[in-house]
Design a protein around this motif. Structure first.
Motif, PDB file in Angstrom:
ATOM      1  N   TYR B  53     -54.189 -19.770 105.185  1.00 19.27           N
ATOM      2  CA  TYR B  53     -54.388 -21.215 105.388  1.00 19.27           C
ATOM      3  C   TYR B  53     -53.163 -21.924 104.828  1.00 19.27           C
ATOM      4  N   ASP B  54     -52.119 -22.009 105.656  1.00 16.43           N
ATOM      5  CA  ASP B  54     -50.847 -22.492 105.119  1.00 16.43           C
ATOM      6  C   ASP B  54     -50.621 -23.976 105.369  1.00 16.43           C
ATOM      7  N   TYR B  55     -51.565 -24.666 105.966  1.00 18.31           N
ATOM      8  CA  TYR B  55     -51.302 -26.030 106.423  1.00 18.31           C
ATOM      9  C   TYR B  55     -52.388 -26.946 105.890  1.00 18.31           C
ATOM     10  N   LEU B  56     -51.993 -27.883 105.043  1.00 17.89           N
ATOM     11  CA  LEU B  56     -52.943 -28.864 104.542  1.00 17.89           C
ATOM     12  C   LEU B  56     -52.893 -30.054 105.487  1.00 17.89           C
ATOM     13  N   TYR B  73     -58.640 -30.685 104.398  1.00 17.54           N
ATOM     14  CA  TYR B  73     -58.750 -29.954 105.654  1.00 17.54           C
ATOM     15  C   TYR B  73     -57.591 -28.978 105.744  1.00 17.54           C
ATOM     16  N   LEU B  74     -57.919 -27.697 105.849  1.00 16.34           N
ATOM     17  CA  LEU B  74     -56.879 -26.673 105.901  1.00 16.34           C
ATOM     18  C   LEU B  74     -56.904 -25.972 107.256  1.00 16.34           C
ATOM     19  N   TYR B  75     -55.727 -25.648 107.731  1.00 18.64           N
ATOM     20  CA  TYR B  75     -55.616 -24.816 108.921  1.00 18.64           C
ATOM     21  C   TYR B  75     -54.611 -23.719 108.641  1.00 18.64           C
ATOM     22  N   GLY B  76     -54.614 -22.715 109.498  1.00 20.97           N
ATOM     23  CA  GLY B  76     -53.499 -21.785 109.515  1.00 20.97           C
ATOM     24  C   GLY B  76     -52.631 -22.145 110.692  1.00 20.97           C
ATOM     25  N   VAL B  77     -51.351 -22.292 110.451  1.00 21.97           N
ATOM     26  CA  VAL B  77     -50.470 -22.745 111.522  1.00 21.97           C
ATOM     27  C   VAL B  77     -49.500 -21.655 111.943  1.00 21.97           C
TER      28      VAL B  77
END
Lengths: 387, 583
Positions: B53-56, B73-77
């Motif tokens: 999960y490298d993207y806040l 909110y976290l995503y993996g980009v």
């Protein structure tokens, strides 16, 4: 009919004869100097009034716009309306400004702009003063505006003006060098610094013999007048208005007048030095045509400068200085050397001139090739993929 | 389409990530994991480094009666990974502190400041925690539910005082400052003095200089670019520390155009918010509408009819073309091209705005989307005009743009290698949209998590590895081609049918309690709308993830080391619109 054929010179002679009737000779000289002086000092104002309108129209058309069209037919009185607006604006001096310097700068820059016109030949015998160091005079007077701009930038006590002043020192001084060198090429070829004689010498316009010198002169002239793509002194998108940010009203107007006067002056100088000045078909028979040829050629140069302004983005200061020192100066030095050698060759002038043209084109090609390579190397160093 | 905000969490005793960071997750709710404040940093590091999960994406907060809730909110980009929501609950409403995530995701910087500004939650370890959207003397925390603004009337619209006896009373007819002003508790206007703003020291220069010339003693000079400046695209201020021409430090100062968008949004009923979203990024009102209605539709479980979906996509892609034309044109303005490319772009925009006007009745503030569809059907002849633009005119204009701009040597010299941001940095700084893709991250929400009907269209994700201003220009140009591609397919496939779901149109919609976050690939990046409903006619919490606001976080990183002239160009390449940045 003879009067019409050389209308302007004959008019001047008739005027001198007329006032000689009632005045002693010294007074005639004084009156004539005054009249010529007033005409030349009016040149900047005339330039501003016509060129602002022309620039707004030209750039408007470039940008799919109509340009001014409300004040008078085709908006030709727009410039006058702007002038009136400028005259009635409040004159503001910042609190911590260096007042004497602040007030002196616009006067100095406008004076320098007016002085340039003294040595520009509008036609045969139509020159304020055909100095025997005419070309040198142009360079010397051109440097005054550097000082004036620096004064304006420093005295305003504004950080944007200060950054503008930094840039002035760097830019104007750098571009003076290639400018002088390209003028020197013309002087070598004409064998004189007299502006009148330089024009007389152009059987073929020097621009056709020395295209590289013409290009370098125009580039340096754009930089000296601070127009796009070298308008870093007043870069509106970066430092708002640069050195004249704190000026308003008439003082701002003086900067404006100087800017357009300089635009017209450098175009007129380019015309004189490279495009044959007032020479043109039929001028020998009808010398009165000279000023019209001169004006037409000057307008073409002005149009090209406006076209450039409407099309290109701006350089950055380091790129600009690198361009001056690493491209323009070596190229113009090589050019000067080549011309000097060619002039000493024991061949007829026509062959000399052809060789000069070939050398010019060669130097231009080499310069462009080296610039391209340098850009490529730079891109590779930065690890950039080609465009 | 599966709702990504609802996690399939274990009903049994094992909590997620408990084996790695024990005690971090206190509870797994359908709307996210509740995390202990003191374990947040540890868990976030683990999620970033081990779980991908490298993207806040977003930081915001909600004021619930018993506690404050900070929402992450976290995503993996880098490797696309679906949403993970972290929530920190802060029962101590007087002295609420959470650890700052700025050391893990530098993109949290401006967002945490915004949460502090609006809700008064302090972030321990944030280097520059001060007001961001509001002015530095502001009293109170406006998004707390107990905050009452100066002319407070009621919690929710429509205000009863405006409708006495069923008749409408104009607010302008009353004298609002006479009898209904309420000041914050313990605040007296007569005793108020302007506080001294404590700016962060930018590279050793005290930014508190007042410009009287006395702070020029150091070699470094501070320049205030803005709020009145030709190239800041609005009322934006960059405090720039320079050495000669070199930028050595920079701080963005925003909030000059703050319009209490979120506070107004919480007062409004749901449908009243649609025209307000027009005014966020006023270049791209159609996309803003779309993002907002998708969020509310997600809460309501509503699906738009097929024709409405197609119309929405057509409008959104036209908006993208407008936005990119303007971005490219004004980038050249910042480069000093004296308006020519900008005006060429604006000319095409006019033609597209004509289409918007024909469909929505308004050119810029379209107010066109509705929950479950669109406001009106396309008028006769609209599709033909749109086809003419898409098939004939715009491709030709793009050729002109390529000829005039893309090969310009001065532009290449000015743009290449300037404002570099590597892929890892771009992700860490929460960059979105063309900024992210120009750094070599092929992340496009239309592909990764298709919304509306984007999964039906064929298009490529435009991506450049260079990460500089030139790449940002190139990505935008390429996206115009892709938008044209989508438009061709959408105009060809546009079906007949209704544009709203069956049934009477309702002005007062019923939104079930819950929370939804919908994100769309807006022209400027990930445009997200976070809507929390408590079942009442107006949203309980309404937050906008403004892409350009968050893209500004990396401005200093990109500018330091370049010239002043470059900082202007770098800002232009972010393509900010202050209406959205300041909200």
């Amino acid at each position: 009919m003879d009067f019409i054929r050389d209308f302007f010179v004959n008019l001047a002679n008739a005027w001198t004869t007329w006032i000689s009737g009632g005045l002693p000779p010294w007074a005639v000289t004084v009156v004539n100097y005054l009249v010529v002086g007033i005409i030349l000092v009016l040149m900047p104002v005339i330039a501003t009034l016509t060129l602002t309108w022309m620039e707004r129209k030209v750039i408007g058309r470039i940008q799919n716009r109509i340009g001014p069209n409300r004040v008078g037919p085709w908006g030709i009185f727009q410039a006058i309306a702007d002038a009136v607006k400028m005259l009635i604006k409040e004159d503001i001096i910042p609190d911590n400004a260096d007042r004497p310097v602040f007030n002196l700068a616009p006067i100095l820059i406008a004076a320098a702009a007016a002085l340039l016109w003294a040595v520009i030949p509008f036609g045969r015998g139509m020159i304020g003063q055909d100095l025997n160091i005419g070309a040198l005079y142009l360079i010397a007077i051109g440097s005054i505006s550097t000082v004036a701009v620096l004064m304006a930038g420093w005295s305003s006590n504004n950080k944007f003006a200060l950054v503008g002043a930094f840039r002035v020192v760097a830019q104007l001084l750098s571009y003076e060098v290639p400018m002088v060198l390209s003028i020197a090429a013309v002087v070598l070829l004409a064998g004189s610094m007299k502006m009148g004689q330089i024009v007389e010498g152009q059987v073929v316009p020097f621009g056709l013999v020395l295209p590289l010198a013409l290009i370098i002169y125009l580039l340096a002239a754009i930089a000296e007048t601070g127009r796009a793509p070298f308008d870093l002194l007043e870069a509106d998108s970066e430092i708002v208005a640069g050195y004249f940010i704190e000026y308003s009203g008439l003082k701002f107007g003086w900067f404006y007048i100087a800017e357009y006067s300089n635009l017209m002056a450098v175009s007129a100088i380019a015309t004189t030095l490279f495009l044959g000045g007032w020479r043109g078909p039929g001028v020998a028979a009808v010398p009165a045509l000279g000023p019209f040829y001169f004006a037409a050629k000057t307008l073409v140069v002005i149009f090209v400068l406006m076209w450039i302004r409407g099309t290109w983005p701006r350089f950055r200061i380091d790129q600009m200085l690198a361009f001056a020192w690493k491209a323009l100066v070596p190229a113009s030095l090589a050019n000067l050397l080549w011309i000097a050698v060619m002039l000493k060759l024991p061949v007829p002038p026509g062959v000399q001139w052809a060789l000069m043209l070939a050398g010019n084109i060669g130097i231009l090609a080499v310069t462009l090739g080296l610039l391209g390579q340098a850009a490529q190397r730079h891109a590779e160093r930065q690890g950039l993929v080609g465009a | 389409m599966a709702d990504p905000t609802i996690l399939t969490t274990a009903a049994d005793s094992t909590l997620p990530f408990d084996d790695a960071v024990s005690g971090a997750v206190l509870e797994a709710t359908p709307n996210g994991l509740v995390v202990a404040a003191d374990k947040l940093l540890e868990l976030a590091t683990y999620l970033r480094d081990q779980q991908g999960y490298d993207y806040l994406s977003m930081v915001t907060s909600v004021d619930w009666p018993p506690y404050f809730e900070v929402v992450y909110y976290l995503y993996g980009v880098a490797k696309p990974k679906d949403l993970l929501v972290l929530k920190v609950r802060l029962p101590d409403k007087v002295n609420s502190v959470v650890p700052s995530l700025i050391s893990i995701w530098p993109g949290a910087d401006l967002q945490e400041r915004e949460v502090y500004d609006m809700m008064g939650i302090r972030f321990a370890g944030h280097p520059n925690l001060r007001r961001i959207l509001l002015w530095d003397g502001f009293q109170g925390w406006p998004l707390r539910k107990d905050y009452k603004e100066s002319y407070y009337e009621e919690d929710t619209k429509p205000f009863k005082s405006r409708h006495p006896d069923g008749k409408h009373l104009w607010a302008e007819d009353r004298v609002p400052w006479k009898d209904n002003i309420t000041y914050p508790v313990a605040w007296d206007p007569d005793l108020f003095t302007q506080p001294t703003v404590q700016y962060r020291k930018i590279m050793g220069v005290d930014a508190g200089g007042n410009g009287d010339g006395k702070d020029l003693k150091t070699e470094r000079v501070l320049i205030n670019m803005g709020p009145q400046h030709p190239s800041t695209h609005g009322v934006f201020r960059m405090v720039v520390a320079v050495e000669g021409e070199q930028v050595v430090g920079l701080e963005p100062e925003i909030g000059y155009l703050h319009r209490c968008h979120e506070k107004i949004g919480e007062r409004n009923t749901y449908i009243m918010n649609i025209p307000f979203t027009d005014r966020l990024d006023y270049i791209t009102s159609m996309s803003n509408n779309l993002g907002y209605v998708l969020a509310v539709e997600k809460l309501m479980g509503l699906e738009a009819p097929e024709r409405a979906d197609y119309i929405r996509v057509i409008m959104a892609e036209f908006t993208r073309i407008i936005s990119h034309f303007i971005a490219v044109g004004f980038l050249f303005n910042d480069l000093g091209a004296y308006f020519t490319p900008a005006l060429y772009g604006l000319r095409e925009r006019e033609l597209i705005l004509d289409l918007f006007e024909a469909a929505a009745g308004s050119r810029m503030m379209c107010n066109y989307m509705r929950f479950g569809g669109v406001f009106a059907d396309l008028p006769a002849g609209w599709v033909e005009r749109a086809r003419d633009l898409v098939w004939n005119r715009l491709p030709r204009v793009m050729e002109q743009f390529e000829d005039l701009l893309a090969g310009n040597e001065i532009f290449l010299a000015r743009a290449r290698g300037v404002g570099h941001l590597s892929a890892a940095e771009a992700i860490a700084y929460s960059m979105a949209g063309p900024m992210l893709r120009a750094s070599g991250v092929p992340y496009d929400i239309r592909k990764v998590q298709p919304y509306s009907i984007y999964d039906r269209f064929e298009f490529d994700v435009c991506c450049r590895p260079e990460g500089d201003v030139w790449a940002r220009f190139r990505v935008r140009m390429d996206e115009i081609y892709q938008s044209l591609r989508i438009l061709k397919q959408a105009l060809d496939g546009l079906p007949e049918g209704p544009i709203m779901p069956p049934g009477k149109r309702q002005y007062q919609i019923r939104v079930p309690a819950g929370e939804a976050y919908s994100r769309i690939e807006g022209p400027k990046g990930e445009l997200g709308f976070y809507v929390v409903s408590d079942g009442k006619p107006n949203p309980y919490r309404y937050h906008v993830r403004a892409p350009t606001f968050i893209n500004l976080t990396s401005l200093e990183k990109m500018c330091v080391g370049h010239k002043i002239a470059d900082s202007v160009v770098i800002l232009g390449a972010i393509d900010i619109v202050l209406g959205e940045v300041d909200r």
